[in-house]
Motif scaffolding. Sequence first.
Motif, short mmCIF file in Angstrom:
data_model
loop_
_atom_site.label_atom_id
_atom_site.label_comp_id
_atom_site.label_asym_id
_atom_site.label_seq_id
_atom_site.Cartn_x
_atom_site.Cartn_y
_atom_site.Cartn_z
N LEU A 134 0.82 -1.21 0.00
CA LEU A 134 0.00 0.00 0.00
C LEU A 134 0.85 1.26 0.00
CD1 LEU A 134 -2.89 -0.99 2.44
CD2 LEU A 134 -2.97 -0.81 -0.04
N ALA A 135 2.00 1.21 0.65
CA ALA A 135 2.88 2.38 0.70
C ALA A 135 3.56 2.62 -0.65
CB ALA A 135 3.92 2.21 1.79
N ASP A 136 3.94 1.55 -1.33
CA ASP A 136 4.64 1.67 -2.61
C ASP A 136 4.09 0.61 -3.56
OD1 ASP A 136 6.43 2.39 -4.57
OD2 ASP A 136 8.04 1.13 -3.78
N PRO A 137 2.99 0.92 -4.25
CA PRO A 137 2.38 -0.09 -5.12
C PRO A 137 3.32 -0.50 -6.26
CG PRO A 137 0.98 1.86 -4.92
CD PRO A 137 2.26 2.17 -4.27
N PRO A 138 3.39 -1.79 -6.56
CA PRO A 138 4.26 -2.25 -7.64
C PRO A 138 3.65 -1.95 -9.01
CG PRO A 138 3.08 -4.10 -6.72
CD PRO A 138 2.72 -2.90 -5.89
N ASP A 139 4.47 -2.06 -10.01
CA ASP A 139 4.01 -1.90 -11.39
C ASP A 139 3.35 -3.21 -11.81
OD1 ASP A 139 3.59 -1.15 -13.99
OD2 ASP A 139 5.64 -1.55 -14.62
N TRP A 140 2.08 -3.14 -12.20
CA TRP A 140 1.34 -4.36 -12.52
C TRP A 140 1.35 -4.65 -14.02
CZ3 TRP A 140 0.30 -7.48 -8.72
CH2 TRP A 140 0.17 -6.96 -7.43
N GLU A 141 2.26 -4.03 -14.77
CA GLU A 141 2.30 -4.26 -16.21
C GLU A 141 2.60 -5.72 -16.54
OE1 GLU A 141 1.66 -3.53 -20.03
OE2 GLU A 141 1.37 -2.08 -18.44
N TRP A 142 3.45 -6.35 -15.74
CA TRP A 142 3.79 -7.75 -16.00
C TRP A 142 2.56 -8.65 -15.87
CZ3 TRP A 142 2.79 -11.33 -12.25
CH2 TRP A 142 2.57 -10.84 -10.95
N ALA A 143 1.63 -8.30 -14.95
CA ALA A 143 0.42 -9.09 -14.78
C ALA A 143 -0.48 -8.97 -16.00
CB ALA A 143 -0.33 -8.65 -13.52
N ARG A 144 -0.58 -7.76 -16.58
CA ARG A 144 -1.38 -7.58 -17.79
C ARG A 144 -0.77 -8.34 -18.96
NH1 ARG A 144 -0.88 -2.21 -16.69
NH2 ARG A 144 -2.35 -1.63 -15.09
N THR A 145 0.56 -8.34 -19.03
CA THR A 145 1.23 -9.07 -20.12
C THR A 145 0.96 -10.57 -20.02
OG1 THR A 145 2.97 -7.40 -20.10
CG2 THR A 145 3.47 -9.48 -21.21
N VAL A 146 1.06 -11.11 -18.82
CA VAL A 146 0.79 -12.54 -18.63
C VAL A 146 -0.66 -12.85 -18.93
CG1 VAL A 146 0.71 -14.38 -16.90
CG2 VAL A 146 2.67 -12.85 -16.98
N TRP A 147 -1.58 -12.00 -18.48
CA TRP A 147 -3.00 -12.24 -18.71
C TRP A 147 -3.31 -12.21 -20.21
CZ3 TRP A 147 -7.00 -14.46 -16.99
CH2 TRP A 147 -8.27 -14.15 -17.47
N ASN A 148 -2.76 -11.25 -20.94
CA ASN A 148 -3.00 -11.20 -22.39
C ASN A 148 -2.43 -12.42 -23.08
OD1 ASN A 148 -4.41 -8.79 -22.30
ND2 ASN A 148 -2.53 -7.56 -22.47
N PHE A 149 -1.29 -12.93 -22.62
CA PHE A 149 -0.70 -14.13 -23.22
C PHE A 149 -1.61 -15.34 -22.97
CE2 PHE A 149 1.98 -17.93 -22.70
CZ PHE A 149 2.47 -18.03 -24.00
N ILE A 150 -2.13 -15.45 -21.76
CA ILE A 150 -2.99 -16.58 -21.42
C ILE A 150 -4.29 -16.51 -22.21
CG2 ILE A 150 -4.38 -17.60 -19.54
CD1 ILE A 150 -2.08 -16.86 -17.65
N LYS A 151 -4.85 -15.32 -22.37
CA LYS A 151 -6.10 -15.18 -23.13
C LYS A 151 -5.92 -15.63 -24.58
CE LYS A 151 -7.36 -10.97 -22.69
NZ LYS A 151 -8.03 -9.67 -22.61
N GLU A 152 -4.73 -15.42 -25.16
CA GLU A 152 -4.50 -15.80 -26.54
C GLU A 152 -4.36 -17.32 -26.71
OE1 GLU A 152 -1.17 -13.63 -27.97
OE2 GLU A 152 -2.13 -11.69 -27.69
N LEU A 153 -4.12 -18.04 -25.64
CA LEU A 153 -3.97 -19.49 -25.76
C LEU A 153 -5.32 -20.18 -26.00
CD1 LEU A 153 -1.41 -20.25 -22.91
CD2 LEU A 153 -0.99 -20.12 -25.37
N TRP A 154 -6.41 -19.57 -25.55
CA TRP A 154 -7.73 -20.16 -25.75
C TRP A 154 -8.55 -19.29 -26.68
CZ3 TRP A 154 -5.28 -20.54 -21.04
CH2 TRP A 154 -5.11 -21.84 -20.56
#
Length: 94
Positions: free
Chosen positions: A73-93
Motif C-alpha cells: 500500500l505504501a509503494d504499489p508495484p508496477d502491474w504491467e507484468w500481470a497484464r502481459t501474462v494475462w493477455n498471453f494466457i487469453k491468446e492461448l484459448w
Amino acid sequence: MTRDNVPIPTQPSTSAPAQPSGAAPDQPADPAPAGRQAAIGADVPAAIVRGAAQGAAQGIARAGLTHLTEKVLADPPDWEWARTVWNFIKELWP
C-alpha cells in the motif's frame, strides 16, 4: 462408561468337586494382563503445546501478511507484468 464405573466381574458359583486327600488345592489361573489405559487428561499437556505452537504460527503469518500489505500500500508495484501474462494466457484459448 469410564473405568471407575465398570463392575467387577464375578465368578460363577458352582460347587467344586471334592478333592482327594493329599492333593494340592486348585489355584485359579492368573488373570490376563490388562492393557494400559491412558488416564483421563493425560494428553492435556501435549494439547497445550500444540495449541501454543499453532498460535505462534498464526501470529507469525498474520504479522508477515500485515507487513507485506503495508509495504504494497505504501509503494504499489508496477502491474504491467500481470497484464502481459494475462493477455498471453487469453491468446492461448479461442
